[in-house]
Design an enzyme around this catalytic site. Structure first.
Site, PDB file in Angstrom:
ATOM      1  N   GLU A 106       0.880  -1.173   0.000  1.00  0.00           N
ATOM      2  CA  GLU A 106       0.000   0.000   0.000  1.00  0.00           C
ATOM      3  C   GLU A 106       0.918   1.224   0.000  1.00  0.00           C
ATOM      4  O   GLU A 106       0.917   2.035   0.910  1.00  0.00           O
ATOM      5  CB  GLU A 106      -0.908  -0.014   1.235  1.00  0.00           C
ATOM      6  CG  GLU A 106      -2.057   0.962   1.138  1.00  0.00           C
ATOM      7  CD  GLU A 106      -2.954   0.921   2.365  1.00  0.00           C
ATOM      8  OE1 GLU A 106      -3.659   1.919   2.598  1.00  0.00           O
ATOM      9  OE2 GLU A 106      -2.950  -0.094   3.086  1.00  0.00           O
ATOM     10  N   GLU A 115       5.236   8.319  -3.571  1.00  0.00           N
ATOM     11  CA  GLU A 115       5.908   7.821  -2.370  1.00  0.00           C
ATOM     12  C   GLU A 115       6.978   6.789  -2.704  1.00  0.00           C
ATOM     13  O   GLU A 115       7.421   6.037  -1.827  1.00  0.00           O
ATOM     14  CB  GLU A 115       4.886   7.241  -1.387  1.00  0.00           C
ATOM     15  CG  GLU A 115       3.993   8.305  -0.760  1.00  0.00           C
ATOM     16  CD  GLU A 115       3.095   7.749   0.326  1.00  0.00           C
ATOM     17  OE1 GLU A 115       3.184   6.526   0.612  1.00  0.00           O
ATOM     18  OE2 GLU A 115       2.310   8.519   0.891  1.00  0.00           O
TER      19      GLU A 115
END
Length: 638
Positions: A106, A115
């Protein structure tokens, strides 16, 4: 954690992936990168996985995950590895004895890859997982739509404005600049479809299959389309879907609520929102045109361009050459382009300026000196907070032939007052006020401190604009924002209270018991009381040496309190950084899009009984030494 829709999709995808591996007769070894609480690993073990290696680089989170795994009885099936995934070792004596055959992650953000998802997946396939492994999610698909939007385009480019019948154009360097390529991530559900005109269909830009080797190298993808209508191609709206299974039957979408047949059924998320990208330049689009929308990405970011046809060479990454996009944030561009707000300042200046007016502006990157000059001020000075801001303002003024003295360094007034070379004392001290370092609404009270430091340069009859400011409060009930402070307790049947305890410990620090900034236009709330002016600050006087105290109460039970500043420019002109319209009878609120408001979340939202009537009592203390406002709230039954 409280995104039940997302959890359900992950759980379903994990169950199916484990079942496929079991059907092939394989032992299921899971690698969970960025495990957080360990929730996905516990889902995998419950679904039948033989063992999970859960990787978490953030030590406090890894410790919480270890506690959660132990509390739920999975210590013999889940190993928490407190490392970055690229530091994980495989083999005898390593963190993992063998490579995994189920990869769960995730790692995504609003832009999907921001990210570091691509480098993490790339490394995992090279070193940590087996060839032909299963992955949950299995695939991600990015979508985009070209639109015309005066509202959104105003967040990227300075627009022409009129002052005293004169049309002021942005400096050529600013109008020609491609701007910054960085994403603008927002709750697109709160941008009404009436605020933009779709020029293209929703285009599928590219997909990433996470079950196969992934590359973090530069790539470009194009989608050809026929223009749906005529307009100005300015902005690209984008979001993505996660396909949890190879067939694409289990989908978790980030699409905004207005794409749903029933908008109220759209799940709310604050960690994954939608993306707005601004094209390097505005392009005229004619209905029926054959066009090509291109997206490029490196390992961490995306950028878009529009062409008449697909070209072999990918477009270059946009970069700011004018400095405006480095000095002004996206909301700041919107604020400067707000015509109604501009007119308020022009009217206020018009009412106080005289022919011999000597004006000094104290704000970061403000256009007030331009307005003062156009309104006939004899001399205009500006005091800026940084060298870059100073250069930007000088560039703006030179483009319209204003002879202006600009200095910088607001935090060192004694050094910079001599640089102003004032030929006479200041008759009008003006500020929006706006300072790029301000996080909370009252941080702009720095203007008051500047006014105090500059008092020796001011005429006895000086006009201060704004003449005062007031801190306003209202008790509110949030539609969704409350979730960021709500305890999780049990999630998908698992006890995750150790994470709640970790969060609570972090909130026990003094700084965490104070208000925090949020753009409330993105987070709908209902007012449960009338708004009230809790404190007033008189800018015609210097900052006092003693604290200012204020107490009061609001009628209504609530989850928290919203706070903002209002600036009294003149006796009859006020500019609000919070509510921009009266609260409706139903409690509906309209908030400024330009500034963040402050939110004080009550520790324990009031649980009403009987008629539910309650009072929220507040106490504020303005501390001159720090410029901060300390606050305390309590709720009691009426």
């Amino acid at each position: 954690m409280l995104d039940f829709f997302q959890n359900e999709k992950y759980y379903q995808g994990i169950r199916e992936a484990v079942a496929r591996l079991k059907a092939r007769g394989e032992k299921v070894i899971v690698l969970d990168i960025g495990t957080g609480t360990g929730l996905l690993s516990m889902m995998a073990v419950t679904a039948g996985a033989d063992f999970c290696y859960a990787v978490e680089v953030f030590k406090p989170m890894a410790e919480a995950a270890q506690s959660i795994v132990e509390r739920n009885g999975f210590s013999d099936k889940i190993k928490i590895i407190n490392k970055h995934s690229t530091d994980v070792t495989v083999g005898a004596g390593g963190d993992m004895p063998t490579r995994a055959n189920l990869l769960i992650t995730e790692l995504f953000d609003t832009e999907l890859i921001g990210e570091g998802a691509l480098p993490s997946y790339e490394h995992a396939h090279q070193h940590l997982v087996q060839e032909g492994c299963e992955a949950v999610p299995h695939r991600a698909t990015v979508y985009a739509q070209l639109v015309e939007s005066e509202l959104l385009w105003g967040w990227a480019q300075l627009q022409p404005m009129e002052v005293e019948g004169v049309r002021l154009l942005p400096p050529p360097a600013v109008s020609r600049c491609a701007g910054a390529h960085s994403v603008c991530d927002i709750q697109l559900s709160q941008v009404s479809p009436a605020s933009f005109k779709p020029l293209s269909p929703l285009c599928t830009m590219f997909s990433v299959d996470f079950s196969k080797p992934v590359s973090s190298a530069f790539q470009s993808h194009s989608a050809q389309f026929v223009a749906r209508c005529s307009g100005r191609g300015q902005v690209v709206l984008s979001w993505w879907d996660l396909h949890m299974d190879p067939r694409g039957d289990v989908v978790c979408t980030m699409a905004p609520s207005w794409t749903y047949p029933h908008q109220k059924r759209a799940p709310w998320r604050d960690h994954w929102m939608q993306s707005v990208y601004f094209l390097p330049e505005e392009s005229q689009v004619t209905e029926g045109d054959d066009l090509c929308l291109t997206v490029c990405h490196d390992d961490y970011s995306l950028w878009y361009s529009l062409q008449d046809q697909q070209t072999e060479a990918p477009p270059p990454r946009p970069s700011c050459t004018c400095q405006a996009h480095l000095v002004w944030t996206r909301p700041r561009f919107g604020e400067l382009n707000d015509g109604r707000r501009t007119e308020s300042y022009v009217q206020a200046l018009r009412s106080v300026l005289k022919e011999d007016a000597v004006c000094l502006s104290v704000s970061d990157g403000s256009l007030l000196p331009v307005f003062a000059h156009k309104l006939g001020a004899k001399k205009v000075y500006s005091l800026e907070n940084s060298r870059m801001s100073k250069q930007l303002i000088e560039q703006a003024f030179n483009s319209i032939e204003i002879n202006l003295c600009v200095s910088f360094g607001l935090h060192n007034e004694s050094t910079n007052l001599s640089r102003l070379c004032l030929v006479s004392q200041v008759s009008v001290l003006m500020g929006e006020p706006y300072f790029s370092t301000s996080l909370l609404p009252w941080h702009s009270l720095f203007f008051w401190y500047c006014r105090t430091a500059l008092s020796g340069l001011l005429r006895p009859d000086v006009t201060i604009l704004p003449c005062s400011a007031s801190l306003h409060v209202v008790a509110v009930e949030f539609q969704d924002l409350w979730r960021i402070r709500a305890p999780c307790g049990r999630c998908e049947g698992f006890d995750v209270t150790p994470m709640d305890e970790m969060v609570q410990r972090s909130l026990d620090f003094r700084e965490s018991r104070e208000a925090e900034p949020h753009p409330l236009w993105e987070y709908p709330c209902r007012a449960l009381s009338q708004s009230a002016a809790a404190m007033t600050f008189d800018f015609t006087q210097c900052v006092p040496s003693q604290p200012i105290n204020s107490q009061g109460s609001l009628t209504g039970c609530c989850q928290g309190v919203a706070l903002w500043m209002e600036y009294q420019l003149t006796d009859d002109i006020t500019v609000s950084t919070g509510l921009t319209a009266p609260i409706s009878e139903q409690g509906d609120c309209e908030w400024s899009r330009h500034r963040k408001q402050a939110v004080y979340f009550l520790r324990s939202p009031w649980q009403s009984s009987g008629d539910g009537r309650a009072a929220v009592s507040y106490s504020f203390t303005f501390e001159p030494d720090s410029g901060d406002i300390k606050m305390d709230f309590s709720i009691s039954a009426l």
